[in-house]
Design an enzyme around this catalytic site. Structure first.
Site, PDB file in Angstrom:
ATOM      1  N   ASP A 122       0.897 -35.658  19.918  1.00  0.00           N
ATOM      2  CA  ASP A 122       2.224 -35.669  19.655  1.00  0.00           C
ATOM      3  C   ASP A 122       2.828 -36.636  20.438  1.00  0.00           C
ATOM      4  OD1 ASP A 122       2.692 -33.720  17.657  1.00  0.00           O
ATOM      5  OD2 ASP A 122       3.123 -31.987  19.187  1.00  0.00           O
ATOM      6  N   ASP A 139       4.639 -34.775  11.355  1.00  0.00           N
ATOM      7  CA  ASP A 139       5.942 -33.812  11.609  1.00  0.00           C
ATOM      8  C   ASP A 139       7.037 -34.260  11.062  1.00  0.00           C
ATOM      9  OD1 ASP A 139       3.999 -32.147  13.163  1.00  0.00           O
ATOM     10  OD2 ASP A 139       4.687 -33.014  15.016  1.00  0.00           O
TER      11      ASP A 139
END
Length: 178
Positions: free
Chosen positions: A138, A153
């Protein structure tokens, strides 16, 4: 419906040419998301974990490399294997559902969802600490948002929003209107 013809039903078969076109859109969308997600993750992985390496819009968006062992907002850290199983089940459901596709917009939404979940699933299967429990890369942090996320995402979220819009507008997966 014109006299002598049946009204279209939700279970009416989708024309093969329309279904093929929708399946192509779904497949290309999913593939595109996975490729972009992993090209960006390869670039991000060249930085140190915890390093802030880019800022945009006056610091409103910051790129900081983190490894996430959980789901969104790091919920469920330590239960990565459960998210791996859920991702596989959802992928199977999307593929089974795609047999009824007759809407290009549903194909876009399902393709984005499938690509996003496969992008993160690949991380869980191939990244340390091991198969099925790997940490997801991330890196996108938005000021006052509270979480750090990635390209996969973002596609999952946008695809879910598109599905809600389609459902609210009465667009069935077959392309019929309810």
């Amino acid at each position: 419906a014109p006299e002598g013809t049946a009204a279209p039903s939700e279970d009416a078969p989708v024309a093969p040419a329309v279904r093929r076109r929708c399946l192509w859109v779904l497949g290309l969308m999913a593939l595109g998301v996975v490729v972009v997600d992993h090209l960006v993750k390869a670039w991000v992985s060249g930085h140190d974990v915890g390093e802030t390496f880019a800022e945009f819009f006056g610091g409103f968006v910051t790129f900081i490399y983190v490894q996430n062992s959980g789901a969104a907002f790091s919920i469920g850290a330590g239960y990565t294997w459960i998210f791996t199983i859920v991702a596989v089940v959802v992928a199977v459901v999307i593929l089974r559902t795609s047999r009824r596709l007759g809407s290009i917009w549903w194909a876009v939404a399902l393709g984005g969802l499938l690509g996003g979940l496969l992008g993160n699933l690949i991380d869980r299967l191939t990244r340390p600490p091991g198969f099925g429990v790997g940490h997801v890369v991330d890196f996108i942090q938005v000021t006052h948002f509270g979480g750090i996320f990635n390209v996969a995402d973002a596609f999952i979220t946008c695809s879910a929003a598109l599905m809600v819009i389609l459902a609210l507008r009465g667009v069935e997966i077959t392309g019929q209107r309810s």
